[in-house]
Design an enzyme around this catalytic site. Structure first.
Site, PDB file in Angstrom:
ATOM      1  N   SER A  11     -48.972  -2.823  20.590  1.00 24.96           N
ATOM      2  CA  SER A  11     -49.040  -4.235  20.206  1.00 24.96           C
ATOM      3  C   SER A  11     -47.682  -4.919  20.304  1.00 24.96           C
ATOM      4  O   SER A  11     -47.604  -6.134  20.448  1.00 24.96           O
ATOM      5  CB  SER A  11     -49.552  -4.362  18.772  1.00 24.96           C
ATOM      6  N   ARG A  12     -46.619  -4.133  20.205  1.00 20.69           N
ATOM      7  CA  ARG A  12     -45.277  -4.724  20.140  1.00 20.69           C
ATOM      8  C   ARG A  12     -44.282  -3.808  20.851  1.00 20.69           C
ATOM      9  O   ARG A  12     -44.592  -2.656  21.149  1.00 20.69           O
ATOM     10  CB  ARG A  12     -44.835  -4.900  18.677  1.00 20.69           C
ATOM     11  N   TYR A 152     -36.275  10.009   9.399  1.00 13.98           N
ATOM     12  CA  TYR A 152     -36.607   9.516  10.747  1.00 13.98           C
ATOM     13  C   TYR A 152     -35.987  10.447  11.791  1.00 13.98           C
ATOM     14  O   TYR A 152     -36.659  10.870  12.734  1.00 13.98           O
ATOM     15  CB  TYR A 152     -36.063   8.091  10.902  1.00 13.98           C
ATOM     16  N   ALA A 154     -35.181  13.524  11.472  1.00 13.99           N
ATOM     17  CA  ALA A 154     -35.878  14.819  11.448  1.00 13.99           C
ATOM     18  C   ALA A 154     -37.180  14.750  12.243  1.00 13.99           C
ATOM     19  O   ALA A 154     -37.507  15.667  13.006  1.00 13.99           O
ATOM     20  CB  ALA A 154     -36.168  15.234  10.005  1.00 13.99           C
ATOM     21  N   THR A 155     -37.914  13.629  12.084  1.00 15.30           N
ATOM     22  CA  THR A 155     -39.184  13.522  12.823  1.00 15.30           C
ATOM     23  C   THR A 155     -38.912  13.463  14.327  1.00 15.30           C
ATOM     24  O   THR A 155     -39.635  14.064  15.119  1.00 15.30           O
ATOM     25  CB  THR A 155     -39.999  12.266  12.414  1.00 15.30           C
ATOM     26  N   LYS A 156     -37.861  12.753  14.703  1.00 14.71           N
ATOM     27  CA  LYS A 156     -37.593  12.581  16.131  1.00 14.71           C
ATOM     28  C   LYS A 156     -36.996  13.851  16.743  1.00 14.71           C
ATOM     29  O   LYS A 156     -37.247  14.180  17.898  1.00 14.71           O
ATOM     30  CB  LYS A 156     -36.670  11.373  16.348  1.00 14.71           C
TER      31      LYS A 156
HETATM   32  P1  NAP Z   1     -41.927  -1.692  16.965  1.00 16.81           P
HETATM   33  O1  NAP Z   1     -41.604  -2.873  17.785  1.00 16.81           O
HETATM   34  O2  NAP Z   1     -41.736  -1.718  15.498  1.00 16.81           O
HETATM   35  O3  NAP Z   1     -43.451  -1.275  17.290  1.00 16.81           O
HETATM   36  C1  NAP Z   1     -44.017  -0.168  16.687  1.00 16.81           C
HETATM   37  C2  NAP Z   1     -45.421   0.051  17.191  1.00 16.81           C
HETATM   38  O4  NAP Z   1     -45.962   1.218  16.524  1.00 16.81           O
HETATM   39  C3  NAP Z   1     -46.361  -1.100  16.873  1.00 16.81           C
HETATM   40  O5  NAP Z   1     -47.276  -1.275  17.920  1.00 16.81           O
HETATM   41  C4  NAP Z   1     -47.077  -0.626  15.610  1.00 16.81           C
HETATM   42  O6  NAP Z   1     -48.381  -1.155  15.415  1.00 16.81           O
HETATM   43  C5  NAP Z   1     -47.182   0.857  15.905  1.00 16.81           C
HETATM   44  N1  NAP Z   1     -47.385   1.633  14.670  1.00 16.81           N
HETATM   45  C6  NAP Z   1     -46.559   1.743  13.597  1.00 16.81           C
HETATM   46  N2  NAP Z   1     -47.126   2.515  12.645  1.00 16.81           N
HETATM   47  C7  NAP Z   1     -48.331   2.886  13.117  1.00 16.81           C
HETATM   48  C8  NAP Z   1     -49.392   3.659  12.597  1.00 16.81           C
HETATM   49  N3  NAP Z   1     -49.355   4.215  11.378  1.00 16.81           N
HETATM   50  N4  NAP Z   1     -50.504   3.829  13.356  1.00 16.81           N
HETATM   51  C9  NAP Z   1     -50.567   3.272  14.564  1.00 16.81           C
HETATM   52  N5  NAP Z   1     -49.612   2.526  15.133  1.00 16.81           N
HETATM   53  C10 NAP Z   1     -48.505   2.321  14.397  1.00 16.81           C
HETATM   54  O7  NAP Z   1     -41.112  -0.422  17.441  1.00 16.81           O
HETATM   55  P2  NAP Z   1     -40.401  -0.053  18.828  1.00 16.81           P
HETATM   56  O8  NAP Z   1     -38.967  -0.327  18.690  1.00 16.81           O
HETATM   57  O9  NAP Z   1     -41.158  -0.584  19.979  1.00 16.81           O
HETATM   58  O10 NAP Z   1     -40.564   1.534  18.752  1.00 16.81           O
HETATM   59  C11 NAP Z   1     -41.464   2.276  19.567  1.00 16.81           C
HETATM   60  C12 NAP Z   1     -41.043   3.736  19.523  1.00 16.81           C
HETATM   61  O11 NAP Z   1     -39.709   3.842  20.030  1.00 16.81           O
HETATM   62  C13 NAP Z   1     -41.025   4.308  18.121  1.00 16.81           C
HETATM   63  O12 NAP Z   1     -41.523   5.630  18.126  1.00 16.81           O
HETATM   64  C14 NAP Z   1     -39.553   4.302  17.758  1.00 16.81           C
HETATM   65  O13 NAP Z   1     -39.228   5.289  16.811  1.00 16.81           O
HETATM   66  C15 NAP Z   1     -38.912   4.552  19.103  1.00 16.81           C
HETATM   67  N6  NAP Z   1     -37.515   4.105  19.195  1.00 16.81           N
HETATM   68  C16 NAP Z   1     -37.201   2.781  19.079  1.00 16.81           C
HETATM   69  C17 NAP Z   1     -35.853   2.407  19.158  1.00 16.81           C
HETATM   70  C18 NAP Z   1     -35.396   0.970  19.070  1.00 16.81           C
HETATM   71  O14 NAP Z   1     -34.180   0.738  19.009  1.00 16.81           O
HETATM   72  N7  NAP Z   1     -36.273   0.007  19.053  1.00 16.81           N
HETATM   73  C19 NAP Z   1     -34.861   3.378  19.338  1.00 16.81           C
HETATM   74  C20 NAP Z   1     -35.240   4.700  19.448  1.00 16.81           C
HETATM   75  C21 NAP Z   1     -36.567   5.054  19.376  1.00 16.81           C
HETATM   76  P3  NAP Z   1     -48.573  -2.560  14.603  1.00 16.81           P
HETATM   77  O15 NAP Z   1     -47.924  -3.601  15.447  1.00 16.81           O
HETATM   78  O16 NAP Z   1     -50.041  -2.748  14.502  1.00 16.81           O
HETATM   79  O17 NAP Z   1     -47.874  -2.379  13.311  1.00 16.81           O
END
Ligand code: NAP
Length: 243
Positions: A11-12, A152, A154-156
């Site tokens: 979604s995002r 966080y 630890a999970t990653k």
């Molecule tokens: P984001 O914009 O916050 O989007 C998170 C997405 O995960 C949303 O679609 C959200 O759904 C979904 N989500 C969260 N909890 C959920 C649940 N319990 N069940 C199902 N869906 C769930 O995050 P992002 O930055 O794109 O992150 C995506 C991935 O990249 C994550 O695993 C994050 O740890 C990793 N990451 C991000 C960064 C960064 O700097 N952004 C860096 C390293 C790693 P809703 O919209 O419906 O809430």
């Protein structure tokens, strides 16, 4: 028949860009979201406006029952998944001493248990099909550890080890398993950090800017492609030189 990509949390942010890019590249995308229905519908509309179709499923992946429900829906409708991107994730910026049991459990179930359950179930379909690509979205903090983000991290970190081990189990079935470890990427998740900390953080990045979600999506698309058929059990950083 188009290849099918199941992308969690589309979604995002990074998941959204993966959904748009995979769809543009001839995949049928199954998107999931937890609560951002409107945002998810907008992504679906964008895909439809590009002349493609996709499917949207609501699932709170922190619950095993909803992971299984998602798998069963996908199995019943499509019978196969070619690409699984375990992207959905949450983060919390807190000292460990301030984290409640509930926050710790939610981080572990969303960021680690859900990808494990989904990989277990979807890889059964991939084994039958003798093809698959599993891409786990980890994080730089899973490699080097982030202060205020110990659970966080630890999970990653767990996700990276899981990726390497599972790749060995699945390689003879023509299934590759890799993780991507983004650094700081411009999404809602990054903006949980205060503006001051963001400025400090940006100065630490050799390339001098935050990454874009579409740049992570391009790496995922490459790992899913035939060009990446000999890449497995790898954790690939995309971080502008931050480490
Ligand atoms: P984001 O914009 O916050 O989007 C998170 C997405 O995960 C949303 O679609 C959200 O759904 C979904 N989500 C969260 N909890 C959920 C649940 N319990 N069940 C199902 N869906 C769930 O995050 P992002 O930055 O794109 O992150 C995506 C991935 O990249 C994550 O695993 C994050 O740890 C990793 N990451 C991000 C960064 C960064 O700097 N952004 C860096 C390293 C790693 P809703 O919209 O419906 O809430």
């Amino acid at each position: 028949m188009k290849k099918i990509a199941l992308i969690t949390g589309s979604s995002r942010g990074i998941g959204k860009q993966c959904a748009l890019l995979f769809s543009k590249n001839n995949y049928f995308v199954i998107m999931t979201y937890k609560s951002s229905k409107q945002e998810a519908m907008k992504v679906l509309d964008e895909i439809k406006n590009q002349g493609n179709n996709a499917m949207l499923i609501k699932a709170d992946l922190s619950k095993k029952s909803e992971c299984m429900k998602l798998v069963n829906t996908v199995k019943d409708i499509f019978g196969k998944v070619d690409v699984l991107i375990n992207n959905a994730g949450i983060s919390i910026q807190k000292l460990l001493i301030d984290c409640s049991d509930k926050e710790i459990e939610n981080l572990i179930s969303t960021n680690l248990i859900a990808p494990i359950i989904l990989s277990r179930e979807i890889s059964k379909l991939m084994i039958t099909n003798q093809f698959g690509r599993i891409i786990n979205i980890s994080s730089i903090w899973g490699e080097i550890g982030g202060s205020m983000e110990s659970v966080y991290s630890a999970t990653k970190g767990g996700l990276i080890s899981f990726t390497k081990a599972l790749a060995k189990e699945l390689s003879l079935a023509n299934i590759t398993v890799n993780s991507i470890s983004p650094g700081a990427i411009e999404t809602d998740m990054l903006h949980q950090i205060s503006e001051n900390d963001l400025d400090f953080f940006k100065n630490e990045i050799p390339i001098g800017r935050f990454g874009k979600a579409c740049e992570v999506a391009e790496l995922a698309l490459f790992l899913a492609s035939d060009k990446a058929s000999y890449i497995t059990a790898q954790n690939i950083g995309i971080n502008g030189g931050l480490n």
